[in-house]
Write an enzyme that holds these catalytic residues in place. Structure first.
Site, PDB file in Angstrom:
ATOM      1  CB  SER A 276      -6.273   4.676  -2.242  1.00 29.04           C
ATOM      2  OG  SER A 276      -5.676   4.746  -2.869  1.00 29.04           O
ATOM      3  CE  LYS A 282      -4.635   0.365  -1.301  1.00 29.00           C
ATOM      4  NZ  LYS A 282      -4.145  -1.511  -0.939  1.00 29.00           N
ATOM      5  CD  GLU A 289       2.393   1.666   3.918  1.00 30.20           C
ATOM      6  OE1 GLU A 289       2.559   0.924   3.327  1.00 30.20           O
ATOM      7  OE2 GLU A 289       1.317   2.509   3.847  1.00 30.20           O
TER       8      GLU A 289
END
Ligand code: ARG
Length: 475
Positions: A276, A282, A289
């Site tokens: 991130s 993160k 995804e």
């Protein structure tokens, strides 16, 4: 270069040329267009339309142009409307006006659909090869987890314990079906439209069977009007691509879920995760995804073409130019997605310790009690009731099924002895499901052997299909 104009007083308006132009995307058909032209030329020479000597010159020009295209030395320019006009321009600039003979006896209507089919044959096989590599990667992981106990879900709620290898192997079945569908496509659609001309066939190239054979097609089309109008093959290919997209999406969803802190079943490799820009801690499952998200455009491409085709009159209509971009997009999407998904699956570390710890949650062995009673001759409706009563009692006492006492079991159903507890283990529940499709380890071992064989067979099939259609690339 425009391929028409004799009957017009002026060329198209700039806006019309911009609207009409397809070369920016249909240039992908250039290598196929060269080959189709070579096969068509051979037909014209055989039919005496072009003298053998001129035919040889044109052929040499096409071959040289094809090599330049492959090497990136020749490409389209601003004046070209589509790939066919660009190639005719290139040919004429190379060998002079004699190049103009190539247009005899064919139309862009049969040319474009022939090129397009060759492109699809080639790329469907490439997608099939990617799918087979994906199946291989899944099978390796399934094999590593032949004995890993995990909770199985229905409605995303704990249902029954399963073997995690079994959970993974299910994807291989779906993907092998996709390869199978590609095989069906090839059997049905590898027929050549060349020779249909604009719509009614050609008096100058009367032997489409020969060009069909030279290009590696199984046969020539049986009806010239259908030959130039048929885009079923494109819609079918888009369905195959959409279905693959859906399979990859479902894999993506699982990996996204499994890599959450709550599940913590899957640790994605750093090379197959992303970070991130604001939250330094993160580690995100972006590949999974994207696998899920890309299915949107794959489905959209299918529905887009179906809408174009609905109500379209026969034979060629310019609307049909809209068939290509969805196909190119779907092919390119899958060819970029598959290697990333393969890498993600191959490098994921699965935490069997985490899976097993949740295997009995939600009283997932209740079915074992019902099955026990059914084997003891109790009608399943009553067996189900009794097992449900066990769950209710456990919930009220805050205990697990195997913590009920002999007296409690007997009170719920007289045919329920304490011995039923022996059946209340995840391992036992798994081992008892040893039918051909069951989750038992011995069944899974057979299943994986079968999947391995099916995948090797698929790989051999892909190679033999490449060989079978190699005629189209080796002219
Ligand atoms: N670029 C066109 C297509 O993709 C080629 C065929 C054009 N034919 C015609 N009659 N205008 O469909």
């Amino acid at each position: 270069m425009a391929l028409w104009g004799g009957r017009f007083n002026q060329g198209p308006a700039e806006s019309v040329a911009a609207l009409s132009r397809s070369v920016d995307f249909d240039w992908r058909l250039a290598p196929y267009d060269i080959r189709v032209n070579i096969a068509h030329l051979a037909g014209l020479v055989a039919g005496g339309v072009i003298p053998a000597e001129s035919g040889e010159k044109i052929r040499a020009g096409l071959v040289a142009l094809g090599q330049e295209i492959d090497a990136g030395a020749f490409s389209f320019n601003d004046s070209d409307e589509d790939v066919h006009s660009a190639i005719e321009r290139g040919l004429i600039s190379k060998i002079g006006e004699i190049g103009g003979f190539i247009r005899a006896g064919r139309s862009r209507n049969d040319l474009v659909v022939t090129d397009f089919k060759l492109y699809l044959i080639d790329h469907l096989l490439e997608v099939a090869s990617g799918l087979s590599a994906l199946v291989a990667a899944i099978n390796v992981q399934a094999d590593l987890h032949q004995g890993s106990v995990a909770p199985g879900f229905t409605h995303l709620q704990h249902a029954q314990p399963i073997n995690f290898g079994h959970e993974l192997a299910k994807h291989s079945h779906a993907l092998l079906r996709d390869i199978d569908r590609i095989g069906d496509w090839l059997e049905r659609n590898s027929i050549s439209p060349l020779g249909a001309g604009a719509l009614s066939g050609s008096s100058l190239a009367p032997e489409p069977e020969l060009t069909a054979e030279a290009l590696g097609f199984i046969a020539a089309h049986g009806n010239s009007i259908d030959a130039v109008s048929d885009r079923d093959f494109a819609a079918e290919a888009l369905f195959i691509f959409a279905m693959i997209g859906i399979h990859l999406s479902r894999i993506g969803e699982e990996f996204t879920l499994w890599s959450t802190t709550e599940f913590n079943w899957a640790i994605l490799d750093d090379a197959y995760s992303t970070g991130s820009s604001i939250m330094p801690q993160k580690k995100n499952p972006d590949i999974a995804e994207l696998a899920r998200g890309k299915s949107g455009r794959l489905i959209g491409n299918l529905t887009g073409l179906l809408v174009v085709l609905k109500g379209l009159p026969f034979a060629y209509n310019r609307d049909l130019q809209e068939d290509k971009e969805p196909i190119f997009d779907s092919v390119e999407t899958l060819l970029i997605l598959l290697p990333a998904v393969i890498g993600m699956i191959a490098t994921t570390k699965f935490r069997s310790d985490r899976m097993v710890s949740g295997a009995l949650a939600g009283h997932s062995l209740a079915t074992e009690i019902a099955d026990y009673l059914a084997r003891a001759g109790v009608p399943f409706s009553q067996a189900h009731e009794a097992a449900g009563a066990c769950v209710k009692l456990c919930d009220s006492k805050g205990i697990e099924l195997n913590e009920l006492s002999d007296a409690e079991f007997a009170q719920i159903n007289s045919k329920l002895p304490g011995e039923v507890r022996q059946h209340l283990t995840a391992e036992g529940a798994i081992a008892s499901r040893n039918s051909i499709m069951g989750t038992a380890t011995e069944s899974l071992i057979n299943q994986l052997a079968e999947l391995g064989q099916e995948n090797s067979q698929a790989q051999r099939w892909i190679e033999s299909e490449r060989e079978r259609f190699s005629g189209m690339m080796n002219l």
